[in-house]
Design a protein around this motif. Structure first.
Motif, short mmCIF file in Angstrom:
data_model
loop_
_atom_site.label_atom_id
_atom_site.label_comp_id
_atom_site.label_asym_id
_atom_site.label_seq_id
_atom_site.Cartn_x
_atom_site.Cartn_y
_atom_site.Cartn_z
N UNK A 110 0.82 -1.20 0.00
CA UNK A 110 0.00 0.00 0.00
C UNK A 110 0.85 1.24 0.00
N UNK A 111 0.30 2.41 0.21
CA UNK A 111 -1.14 2.68 0.24
C UNK A 111 -1.75 2.62 -1.16
N UNK A 112 -2.95 2.14 -1.20
CA UNK A 112 -3.72 1.94 -2.43
C UNK A 112 -2.86 1.37 -3.55
N UNK A 113 -2.21 0.26 -3.26
CA UNK A 113 -1.46 -0.51 -4.26
C UNK A 113 -0.28 0.24 -4.86
N UNK A 114 0.16 1.35 -4.24
CA UNK A 114 1.21 2.14 -4.88
C UNK A 114 2.57 1.45 -4.77
N UNK A 115 2.73 0.49 -3.86
CA UNK A 115 4.00 -0.24 -3.81
C UNK A 115 3.78 -1.72 -4.08
N UNK A 116 2.63 -2.03 -4.69
CA UNK A 116 2.35 -3.42 -5.02
C UNK A 116 3.29 -3.87 -6.15
N UNK A 117 4.04 -4.95 -5.90
CA UNK A 117 4.91 -5.46 -6.95
C UNK A 117 4.29 -6.74 -7.52
N UNK A 118 4.86 -7.22 -8.62
CA UNK A 118 4.30 -8.42 -9.24
C UNK A 118 4.35 -9.60 -8.28
N UNK A 119 5.48 -9.76 -7.57
CA UNK A 119 5.59 -10.89 -6.65
C UNK A 119 4.56 -10.79 -5.52
N UNK A 120 4.35 -9.57 -5.05
CA UNK A 120 3.38 -9.39 -3.99
C UNK A 120 1.96 -9.67 -4.51
N UNK A 121 1.72 -9.31 -5.75
CA UNK A 121 0.40 -9.60 -6.34
C UNK A 121 0.20 -11.11 -6.45
N UNK A 122 1.27 -11.82 -6.81
CA UNK A 122 1.18 -13.28 -6.85
C UNK A 122 0.81 -13.81 -5.46
N UNK A 123 1.48 -13.25 -4.47
CA UNK A 123 1.21 -13.65 -3.09
C UNK A 123 -0.26 -13.36 -2.73
N UNK A 124 -0.73 -12.15 -3.09
CA UNK A 124 -2.12 -11.81 -2.79
C UNK A 124 -3.09 -12.74 -3.48
N UNK A 125 -2.80 -13.03 -4.75
CA UNK A 125 -3.70 -13.92 -5.51
C UNK A 125 -3.74 -15.31 -4.88
N UNK A 126 -2.63 -15.73 -4.26
CA UNK A 126 -2.58 -17.06 -3.68
C UNK A 126 -3.11 -17.10 -2.26
N UNK A 127 -2.86 -16.03 -1.52
CA UNK A 127 -3.10 -16.13 -0.08
C UNK A 127 -4.02 -15.08 0.50
N UNK A 128 -4.26 -13.98 -0.19
CA UNK A 128 -5.09 -12.93 0.40
C UNK A 128 -6.47 -12.94 -0.25
N UNK A 129 -6.49 -12.99 -1.57
CA UNK A 129 -7.75 -13.02 -2.28
C UNK A 129 -8.26 -14.46 -2.35
N UNK A 130 -9.39 -14.64 -3.03
CA UNK A 130 -9.86 -15.99 -3.28
C UNK A 130 -8.73 -16.72 -3.99
N UNK A 131 -8.20 -17.80 -3.39
CA UNK A 131 -6.98 -18.40 -3.94
C UNK A 131 -7.17 -18.90 -5.37
N UNK A 132 -6.44 -18.26 -6.28
CA UNK A 132 -6.48 -18.69 -7.67
C UNK A 132 -5.06 -18.98 -8.10
N UNK A 133 -4.61 -20.19 -7.81
CA UNK A 133 -3.21 -20.53 -8.02
C UNK A 133 -2.85 -20.56 -9.50
N UNK A 134 -3.81 -20.87 -10.34
CA UNK A 134 -3.56 -20.89 -11.77
C UNK A 134 -3.21 -19.52 -12.30
N UNK A 135 -4.05 -18.55 -11.93
CA UNK A 135 -3.81 -17.19 -12.39
C UNK A 135 -2.51 -16.66 -11.78
#
Lengths: 424, 273, 296
Positions: C244-269
């Motif tokens: 954060x704040x508001x995704x301003x320091x979101x990196x690709x690796x962190x997005x992968x982490x969020x997609x796997x562990x924070x959001x509805x887990x979508x490991x494929x995406x």
């Protein structure tokens, strides 16, 4: 050589295992229930109390309560569930209500249903709704996130307000009060992490709306509650009503240090407020402000969590029996955890216990627990759906735009767009 | 005269620049040590002088965690992991450089490509793999997948280029087997290369976070980085205690670095040639 | 390959070669190649947690219309374009200062500047988070020096949060790169500098036309590793700002982490996004190699 070494290691490890095996064989009938939770001062401590009560009646059952950071716990749980490996999972795990539907939907069969064993009618309905899927109920409702507005009575008094002025107000009135308090005391009305959208969630749920409708469909563009909440948030930001903080520690620090005049949060924050003993007698509690739209009430929810039993756990049945015996039946237990930890349970009968009617000198002798349990039944029920984390992220991403004065309708459009792209 | 004057100014500028840089480098360390002696509130207020809370911070840390066990876990993972990595990677680096063939050259290039894969992409499959091998919640499970580091193999291969071929030829004439040449000629000659790699790999293992976080389950197995991370994200973080933990997490890598600094720089020199 | 006519010594040579690399290859096969194949297979699926369906290349289509992905990608590039050059230039300048022949206290300064990179990523993230907090030591020092009148919202403002991440990464890694340059500089023959000096070439010109070209392979090496490191940037963004704040320091690796562990887990995406990093690294590394070759 490398392999030889490893074989030796394995042999040694095998010996070590064999020796521990002898110990466990000696106590073959003993059962150990493993629990994962995240807050040593709150749910961990409470679970230890619950475990001790159960062990007193069932000496063969002991508890291993594992403390980890909440993010670590969720990450570990998701990795393990995704891998399909169940043996390293605990028997019981604590899950925040916002995440519960997501886990239940994403990992079918991972959690044990408890309908049929637990009498769910005796819990607050909004909690039970969150753990129901496909006609079955999973998990055991734990603490409530019923919200309140904690305020510094000494600070608002300097601005000419009394306890009466804080009851059942609107957000616009709150901002008015905030300005007068700052003029009189030089302190901001509240502290807020500008990237945290807790307040927006509180405001939204106070009208019984969420990012999604009852069927889980996206409900952003024409959602009056979200729109009104964003308008209030925009005012808070542009009119400089709060002290910006980053992260939990700073936020707690702001009110512990006496830098702000109020805290709007879930009832579980009580412990953190009372942690600063030097401020005893200076605090009061009132219902949260309502939005200026139809259907908004002066009650809402933030956070709260429940216990879930893993279907693949070794001690599944013991775990269910334990949760049912303590969390669904032991009214006295709820009195103890309220007094020692400030935990407001969602078992309705617990409110009749004596602890709930006691006056608290920290809050100037007010019966705060009584107030919270009165507000608890007023909390509108909403369907968090499975995409709440995505919704939060979509709203948080728009906060800078909101601060720069982008029209709220445009902001809603952007949220709708981002969230729609995430729901695939 | 003129040149001397220019020289002096340039020296002054250089010293000022390096001085500022050195100060900036050291400042966070100073902050860490100072904060370890202060209470949580003082740390959040940014107090820049020593306080008197050091012993109470250490006491609170020892009360919440079994410090000895945490250190033992970290040391075990770091030392065993480093030794195995050095062994496997130096064997491979040596093998790729000394015994060249087209097939191995292809494999080597493929190996370098694996450096580009972010760990996050491999996490779930790796976890399933470790689970099926019954190695979750063991230190071996933490160590094994981290041993095969393309970076360290690359490093050893680069360094091997500086290993004099005459030494090898002489050893062969003397009748030494290839593994004996490696063990009794190469390893002693490349001491400083090993020392440098030791520091790098030791730090990698000591500081590893994401993978141990997933593999290790029970509190008795946790390493210092895991403890530090969970302290930082606790609901009621005590920053004084956290700073004590930070000092303790940093100290061993500092000690290793200072103990082996000379070899380290020599090793680096070797790898560049 | 395996002709029968091959001389025995050659086969001996080959067998030895395989023996030496076998342990590493076996480990790489088990802990790299196998997971890579598995995650490639996963990237062809989408869904929630263990409830997934085969979507073929559908995840790639989804990337193009995913605003968070685009944000993470652009943040990562901002870090790459701003941070890596700053760090490399700083490291080069420091290395050449430290390489001056009659400099005193050389060893101490070198050690001090290298020191940050022995800290763990978690430890230094915790440190930086506390230093840059609103009431923290950085703000109070700046205020004391009279440089600012209001505290800077380092961690809660999108612009300043990026700055903090850049400062943090630069602090951690500059000394590391500097050691490489310093080592390489000490290998440069001193007489070249001496000759240039006698010819009256200025120190700056000597740096540009002797030092830089001689260091080209090392600079290339550090640029490529720094690029890889930045594209995989995770721990700092995770522990200092949580993206954060508001995704301003979101990196690709962190997005992968969020997609796997924070959001509805979508490991494929998530796997698909991680292959974006792989492709980017490959392209950038290729460009850097190509550019370096071109100038030769």
């Amino acid at each position: 050589m490398n392999f030889a070494k490893r074989t030796t290691l394995k042999a040694i490890a095998g010996l070590a295992f064999a020796s521990t095996g002898m110990f466990s064989a000696a106590a073959a009938s003993a059962k150990e229930v493993t629990v994962w939770a995240w807050d040593p001062n709150f749910n961990i401590a409470i679970m230890k109390e619950a475990g001790a009560r159960y062990t007193a009646k069932h000496p063969d059952v002991t508890f291993k309560i594992v403390d980890m950071a909440k993010a670590d716990l969720e990450q570990k749980l998701q990795t393990t569930l995704a891998s399909g490996v169940t043996k390293t999972l605990p028997d019981i795990v604590l899950i925040e209500d916002y995440n519960a539907p997501k886990y239940l939907r994403s990992f079918p069969g991972a959690f044990a249903p408890m309908s049929g064993v637990v009498d769910y009618k005796q819990f607050a309905k909004y909690k039970v709704d969150l753990m129901s899927m496909g006609g079955k109920v999973y998990g055991l409702p734990f603490d409530a996130g019923v919200t309140g507005m904690y305020y510094r009575r000494d600070m608002i008094a300097k601005a000419g307000f009394s306890d009466k002025d804080m009851q059942n107000i609107t957000w616009d009135r709150f901002i008015e009060i905030a300005k007068k308090v700052e003029a009189a005391t030089g302190k901001k009305m509240m502290a807020m992490d500008p990237q945290d959208i807790a307040l927006i969630r509180i405001m939204m749920q106070s009208t019984g709306r969420w990012y999604f409708d009852a069927n889980g469909k996206l409900d952003i563009k024409n959602n009056p509650a979200l729109k009104a909440a964003l308008e209030v948030e925009a005012k808070l930001i542009t009119q400089n009503v709060f002290k910006p903080t980053a992260g939990w520690g700073e936020w707690v620090g702001a009110f512990n240090k006496g830098d702000v005049a109020s805290v709007l949060s879930g009832v579980w924050i009580t412990g953190s407020i009372k942690a600063e003993a030097s401020q005893s007698g200076k605090w009061g509690v009132a219902p949260i402000p309502a939005l200026n739209i139809k259907g908004s009430v002066n009650a809402s929810n933030l956070g709260g969590s429940s216990w879930y039993v893993l279907a693949g756990g070794k001690e599944k049945n013991t775990a269910i029996d334990f949760l049912n015996a303590i969390y669904a039946k032991d009214v006295d237990f709820y009195q103890v955890i309220l007094q020692s930890r400030g935990a407001v349970g969602t078992m309705l009968a617990s409110r009749n216990g004596k602890a709930y009617s006691e006056a608290d000198p920290f809050f100037g002798g007010a019966k705060v627990w009584q107030s919270f349990s009165d507000w608890l039944v007023k909390v509108p029920s909403v369907n968090y759906g499975i995409y709440t984390a995505e919704g939060d992220a979509a709203v948080a991403a728009q906060l800078p735009n909101l601060a720069q004065g982008m029209p709220v309708d445009k902001v809603l459009d952007n949220i709708q767009q981002q969230l729609a792209s995430q729901m695939k | 005269m003129m040149i001397n004057w220019v020289e002096k100014i340039r020296n002054a500028l250089t010293y000022t620049f390096l001085g500022v840089m050195a100060f900036l480098s050291l400042f966070p360390f100073g902050w860490m040590v100072i904060s370890a002696t202060n209470t949580s509130t003082d740390v959040t207020k940014g107090k820049l002088s020593f306080g008197s809370a050091l012993f109470s911070n250490i006491g609170k840390f020892a009360e919440q965690f079994n410090i000895g066990l945490i250190f033992w876990n970290s040391a075990k993972v770091a030392i065993l992991g480093t030794l195995f990595t050095l062994l496997v990677s130096s064997l491979a680096g040596y093998g790729f450089e000394v015994f060249r063939s087209r097939a191995r050259e292809r494999l080597y290039q493929g190996l370098l490509l694996t450096m580009m894969i972010p760990f996050a992409a491999l996490m779930i499959p790796l976890f399933i793999l470790m689970a099926s091998a019954d190695m979750l919640d063991t230190h071996a499970g933490v160590i094994l997948p981290l041993i095969s580091s393309a970076y360290i193999i690359f490093y050893f291969r680069q360094s091997t280029k500086a290993f004099p071929g005459e030494l090898r030829d002489a050893a062969r004439v003397d009748g030494l087997k290839e593994w004996q040449i490696f063990l009794f000629v190469y390893v002693p000659v490349m001491r400083s290369t090993y020392a440098a790699a030791f520091i790098i790999v030791f730090m990698m293992f000591w500081n590893s976070f994401l993978w141990p976080l997933i593999v290790l389950q029970s509190p008795e197995m946790k390493t210092i980085t895991l403890v530090l991370s969970s302290m930082g994200s606790a609901y009621f973080p005590d920053f004084g205690v956290i700073m004590v933990a930070t000092v303790m997490a940093t100290l061993p890598t500092l000690v290793v670095f200072f103990a082996m600094q000379r070899q380290f720089v020599q090793g680096m020199l070797g790898s560049i040639k | 390959m395996g002709q029968a006519a091959r001389p025995a010594s050659r086969r001996f040579y080959d067998i030895n070669g395989w023996c030496f690399v076998s342990a590493a290859l076996a480990l790489i096969a088990a802990f790299m190649v196998y997971p890579i194949c598995q995650s490639l297979w996963m990237s062809l699926h989408s869904g929630q947690g263990t409830v997934t369906e085969f979507v073929g290349l559908g995840n790639i289509g989804r990337l193009t219309s995913d605003p968070i992905f685009i944000k993470a990608l652009s943040n990562t590039f901002v870090f790459l374009i701003v941070q890596v050059p700053i760090m490399i230039v700083l490291a080069l300048v420091m290395a050449s200062c430290l390489n001056m022949p009659n400099l005193k206290a050389k060893g101490i300064i070198r050690t001090i500047i290298f020191l940050p990179c022995v800290t763990s990523l978690v430890a230094y993230s915790v440190l930086f988070k506390s230093m840059f907090s609103y009431d923290g030591v950085i703000n109070s020092t700046l205020a004391y020096l009279g440089l600012i009148s209001e505290p800077i919202p380092w961690l809660s403002d999108p612009f300043w949060a990026k700055v903090v991440i850049i400062i943090a990464v630069t602090w951690r890694w500059t000394g590391y790169n500097m050691i490489f340059y310093l080592a390489a500089m000490q290998n440069i023959d001193k007489s070249i500098y001496e000759a240039a000096r006698i010819d009256g070439i200025s120190a700056f010109r000597r740096f540009i036309s002797i030092t830089i070209p001689m260091l080209k392979p090392v600079i290339l090496f550090t640029t490529v590793t720094s690029t890889i490191g930045t594209l995989q940037l995770f721990d700092e963004a995770m522990n200092i700002t949580s993206g954060g704040p508001s995704d301003s320091t979101l990196t690709l690796s962190l997005y992968i982490y969020n997609l796997s562990f924070k959001f509805v887990p979508n490991f494929g995406y998530a796997a698909t996004v991680s292959y974006v990093i792989v492709i980017l690294v490959a392209i950038l590394a290729f460009i850097q190699f190509y550019a370096a070759r071109e100038r030769e």
